[in-house]
Design a protein around this motif. Structure first.
Motif, short mmCIF file in Angstrom:
data_model
loop_
_atom_site.label_atom_id
_atom_site.label_comp_id
_atom_site.label_asym_id
_atom_site.label_seq_id
_atom_site.Cartn_x
_atom_site.Cartn_y
_atom_site.Cartn_z
N GLU A 33 0.99 -1.02 -0.06
CA GLU A 33 -0.34 -0.18 -0.21
C GLU A 33 0.77 1.06 -0.46
O GLU A 33 1.16 2.39 1.08
N PRO A 34 1.67 1.50 -1.36
CA PRO A 34 2.34 2.56 -1.19
C PRO A 34 1.79 3.57 -0.71
O PRO A 34 2.09 4.57 0.26
N GLU A 35 0.53 3.96 -1.42
CA GLU A 35 -0.18 5.55 -0.61
C GLU A 35 -0.07 5.80 0.07
O GLU A 35 -0.43 6.40 1.28
N ARG A 36 -0.73 4.97 1.52
CA ARG A 36 -0.19 4.39 2.60
C ARG A 36 0.95 4.67 3.25
O ARG A 36 0.77 5.46 4.67
N HIS A 37 1.79 4.40 2.76
CA HIS A 37 2.98 4.53 3.99
C HIS A 37 3.91 5.87 3.25
O HIS A 37 5.07 6.02 4.00
N PHE A 38 3.88 5.92 1.93
CA PHE A 38 4.14 6.89 1.46
C PHE A 38 4.27 8.28 1.42
O PHE A 38 3.26 8.12 0.61
N PRO A 39 5.17 9.01 1.37
CA PRO A 39 4.15 10.88 1.16
C PRO A 39 4.65 10.31 -0.92
O PRO A 39 5.21 10.44 -1.21
N GLU A 41 3.03 13.12 -2.26
CA GLU A 41 3.30 13.85 -2.86
C GLU A 41 5.15 14.48 -3.51
O GLU A 41 5.21 15.18 -4.44
N GLN A 42 5.83 13.74 -2.88
CA GLN A 42 6.73 13.57 -3.12
C GLN A 42 7.75 12.55 -4.11
O GLN A 42 8.83 12.85 -4.41
N ALA A 43 6.43 11.75 -4.68
CA ALA A 43 6.29 11.05 -5.92
C ALA A 43 6.94 11.45 -6.98
O ALA A 43 6.42 12.67 -7.45
N ILE A 44 7.91 10.96 -7.95
CA ILE A 44 8.48 11.33 -9.11
C ILE A 44 8.26 11.05 -10.54
O ILE A 44 7.44 11.01 -11.42
N ALA A 45 7.24 9.40 -9.89
CA ALA A 45 6.41 8.79 -10.42
C ALA A 45 5.55 8.37 -9.99
O ALA A 45 5.24 8.40 -8.88
N ASP A 46 4.24 8.16 -10.00
CA ASP A 46 4.10 6.88 -9.71
C ASP A 46 3.19 5.48 -9.57
O ASP A 46 4.03 4.58 -9.77
N PRO A 47 3.06 5.50 -8.03
CA PRO A 47 3.44 4.73 -6.85
C PRO A 47 2.92 2.97 -7.51
O PRO A 47 3.55 1.77 -7.47
N ALA A 48 1.72 3.10 -7.97
CA ALA A 48 0.87 2.74 -8.45
C ALA A 48 1.52 1.95 -9.83
O ALA A 48 0.80 0.57 -10.37
N GLU A 49 2.31 2.44 -10.68
CA GLU A 49 1.89 1.84 -11.57
C GLU A 49 3.94 1.54 -12.03
O GLU A 49 4.40 0.62 -12.19
N VAL A 50 5.00 2.20 -11.48
CA VAL A 50 6.14 2.12 -11.21
C VAL A 50 6.91 1.45 -10.26
O VAL A 50 8.23 0.58 -9.49
N GLY A 51 5.91 1.96 -9.06
CA GLY A 51 6.68 1.89 -7.58
C GLY A 51 7.16 2.60 -6.65
O GLY A 51 6.83 3.80 -7.07
N VAL A 52 8.27 2.80 -5.35
CA VAL A 52 8.26 3.33 -4.34
C VAL A 52 9.69 4.06 -4.91
O VAL A 52 10.10 2.86 -5.27
N CYS A 53 10.37 4.66 -4.70
CA CYS A 53 11.86 4.98 -5.31
C CYS A 53 12.57 4.53 -3.79
O CYS A 53 11.82 4.84 -2.67
#
Length: 110
Positions: A33-39, A41-53
């Motif tokens: 659940e990246p949207e729950r655990h990571f901010p 607004e700081q993502a440079i790409a869509d976490p649902a599509e490519v994941g978390v940095c």
């Protein structure tokens, strides 16, 4: 008559070994659940599509970047996550199909 020993699938053993580390297991949980655990607004790409940095995972885990990268590489070798490069950053996302197959195989094996 003695039963012949059946050896577990090597891919299953690799996945279970990767999951045996509590930090790797926690990383996999956060990625569920990246949207729950990571901010977001700081993502440079869509976490649902490519994941978390990796840098976001590293900050949340509070560990050295090299340690987190090593843990993620182990999860990737086990087929539990996929890596995607976005510019100079690597993002990780769970491989939900592989995880589902692993759970099913584990249910049949035990």
């Amino acid at each position: 008559m003695a039963e012949t020993a059946s050896f577990p699938d090597p891919e299953l053993v690799t996945a279970l070994r990767a999951l045996s580390n509590p930090v790797r297991l926690q990383l996999l949980r956060w990625l569920r659940e990246p949207e729950r655990h990571f901010p977001m607004e700081q993502a440079i790409a869509d976490p649902a599509e490519v994941g978390v940095c990796v840098s976001h995972l590293q900050a949340k885990a509070g560990l050295a970047q090299s340690t987190v990268s090593s843990y993620l590489a182990e999860l990737q070798r086990a087929g539990l996550v996929r890596a995607t490069r976005v510019g100079k950053w690597t993002h990780y996302k769970r491989d939900e199909e592989r995880i589902a197959r692993l759970v099913a195989e584990l249910g049949q094996s035990l």
